[in-house]
Motif scaffolding. Sequence first.
Motif, PDB file in Angstrom:
ATOM      1  N   ALA A 201       0.768  -1.168   0.217  1.00 29.95           N
ATOM      2  CA  ALA A 201      -0.136   0.104   0.029  1.00 29.95           C
ATOM      3  C   ALA A 201       0.864   1.302  -0.083  1.00 29.95           C
ATOM      4  O   ALA A 201       0.433   2.087  -0.426  1.00 29.95           O
ATOM      5  N   ASP A 202       1.778   1.122   0.890  1.00 33.98           N
ATOM      6  CA  ASP A 202       3.013   2.401   0.651  1.00 33.98           C
ATOM      7  C   ASP A 202       3.582   2.487  -0.661  1.00 33.98           C
ATOM      8  O   ASP A 202       3.712   3.765  -0.994  1.00 33.98           O
ATOM      9  N   GLU A 203       3.789   1.399  -1.402  1.00 33.54           N
ATOM     10  CA  GLU A 203       4.459   1.383  -2.606  1.00 33.54           C
ATOM     11  C   GLU A 203       3.382   2.240  -3.502  1.00 33.54           C
ATOM     12  O   GLU A 203       3.765   2.993  -4.578  1.00 33.54           O
ATOM     13  N   LEU A 204       2.044   1.776  -3.549  1.00 37.06           N
ATOM     14  CA  LEU A 204       1.090   2.217  -4.422  1.00 37.06           C
ATOM     15  C   LEU A 204       0.952   3.774  -4.174  1.00 37.06           C
ATOM     16  O   LEU A 204       0.728   4.411  -4.848  1.00 37.06           O
ATOM     17  N   GLN A 205       0.905   4.148  -2.738  1.00 42.14           N
ATOM     18  CA  GLN A 205       0.778   5.513  -2.486  1.00 42.14           C
ATOM     19  C   GLN A 205       1.952   6.370  -3.045  1.00 42.14           C
ATOM     20  O   GLN A 205       1.738   7.466  -3.454  1.00 42.14           O
ATOM     21  N   PHE A 206       3.232   5.720  -3.053  1.00 46.96           N
ATOM     22  CA  PHE A 206       4.422   6.454  -3.753  1.00 46.96           C
ATOM     23  C   PHE A 206       4.219   6.813  -5.031  1.00 46.96           C
ATOM     24  O   PHE A 206       4.508   7.962  -5.373  1.00 46.96           O
ATOM     25  N   VAL A 207       3.545   6.005  -5.757  1.00 49.79           N
ATOM     26  CA  VAL A 207       3.571   6.193  -7.230  1.00 49.79           C
ATOM     27  C   VAL A 207       2.406   7.020  -7.686  1.00 49.79           C
ATOM     28  O   VAL A 207       2.583   7.960  -8.431  1.00 49.79           O
ATOM     29  N   LEU A 208       1.265   6.864  -6.808  1.00 54.39           N
ATOM     30  CA  LEU A 208       0.211   7.889  -6.908  1.00 54.39           C
ATOM     31  C   LEU A 208       0.621   9.304  -6.815  1.00 54.39           C
ATOM     32  O   LEU A 208       0.444  10.251  -7.558  1.00 54.39           O
ATOM     33  N   ASP A 239     -11.410  -0.228  -8.498  1.00 56.03           N
ATOM     34  CA  ASP A 239     -12.171   1.233  -8.120  1.00 56.03           C
ATOM     35  C   ASP A 239     -11.380   2.228  -7.944  1.00 56.03           C
ATOM     36  O   ASP A 239     -11.587   3.397  -8.542  1.00 56.03           O
ATOM     37  N   LYS A 240     -10.248   1.959  -6.965  1.00 58.29           N
ATOM     38  CA  LYS A 240      -9.465   3.437  -6.499  1.00 58.29           C
ATOM     39  C   LYS A 240      -8.554   3.719  -7.563  1.00 58.29           C
ATOM     40  O   LYS A 240      -8.492   5.006  -7.875  1.00 58.29           O
ATOM     41  N   ALA A 245      -7.142   7.643 -11.923  1.00 59.78           N
ATOM     42  CA  ALA A 245      -6.941   8.077 -13.326  1.00 59.78           C
ATOM     43  C   ALA A 245      -7.913   8.946 -14.083  1.00 59.78           C
ATOM     44  O   ALA A 245      -7.296   9.836 -14.810  1.00 59.78           O
ATOM     45  N   THR A 246      -9.240   8.662 -13.792  1.00 63.30           N
ATOM     46  CA  THR A 246     -10.218   9.531 -14.273  1.00 63.30           C
ATOM     47  C   THR A 246     -10.250  10.947 -13.994  1.00 63.30           C
ATOM     48  O   THR A 246     -10.526  11.992 -14.753  1.00 63.30           O
ATOM     49  N   SER A 247      -9.659  11.306 -12.473  1.00 64.64           N
ATOM     50  CA  SER A 247      -9.582  12.701 -12.328  1.00 64.64           C
ATOM     51  C   SER A 247      -8.628  13.393 -13.219  1.00 64.64           C
ATOM     52  O   SER A 247      -8.380  14.700 -13.112  1.00 64.64           O
TER      53      SER A 247
END
Length: 316
Positions: A201-208, A239-240, A245-247
């Motif tokens: 989850a931390d890695e996902l947040q890093f790239v986001l 979904d997240k 991406a849609t934003s």
Amino acid sequence: MQEYDYSDITPLPIQTGLQDELCQIMYTDEYKQLMGLARAMLSANELSPRALQLTSRIIDVAPAFYTMWNYRFNIIRHNVAGCDDAVSYLNKELDWLDEVTLNNPKNYQIWSYRQSLLKLHPSPSFKRELPVLKLMIDDDSKNYHVWSYRKWCCLFFSDFQHELAYTNDLIDADIYNNSAWTHRMFYWTNAKRVASEVELADELQFVLDKIQLVPQNISSWTYLRGFQELAHDAGQWNDKLVQFATSFIGNVFSLPVNSPQDLPEIESSYALEFLAHRWSVDSSTRENAIRAYNLLATKYDPIRKNLWQHKLKNLN
């Protein structure tokens, strides 16, 4: 450096001397003398200290001469076999190689030679390799040979402990550094450990967070897609990520398309590409994928129109 006597060696010619040669290379006398000595000593398979010194001189003037690198390694391997302190001997060779490396950043022979030395070394150290690797990447952060060697070292030593922090620093310095993003994915793909859900989850947040900083960056979007596919099973986080991406594409999906010129600009064509791929793998969202690929082909990424048309063809 000790100087050796080569007067007993008869240099072998490096030119044919034929009159009808299409193009004769204009070698200097020094070059012809060095190469002639090397040819003679190589033919005799001389593996002496003076042969080693000669390879140093030749590599200095012709650092891409693969045969001399191979000859030098045969000399080193021969000397190590009869050496009382192989560690010190090979460390001295690595010290010499560090200087050559820093002066020849694009020479790929150096890196295969380093690999051979580490395989021969009784106690090789990744820690010893890190400073020269850092200097080389600092000089050229996208040097393919250096990155390939660093990957090799990670696998050879089974040591990935430095890699995430290292790529953090490089990405912070240059968010577009595709080599650093690629190496970060190499870490997740090859590190032999099971990551916790918190780490993932931390890695996902890093790239986001990095995408938020620069939405139009193909490296971070490609990394996001690869990481999500690597670390999670198919429907998780969909979904997240779709909402995220849609934003970056505004309301283009709700607008009628009379002409591509009527459509507004969007923050990121790579966000639209990410969505198109995500929607294309689910039959329930296939129509959205078709719309997204059409938008890419006609308005938001027409330079890759043939690619998007190929994707559309595969959806039908």
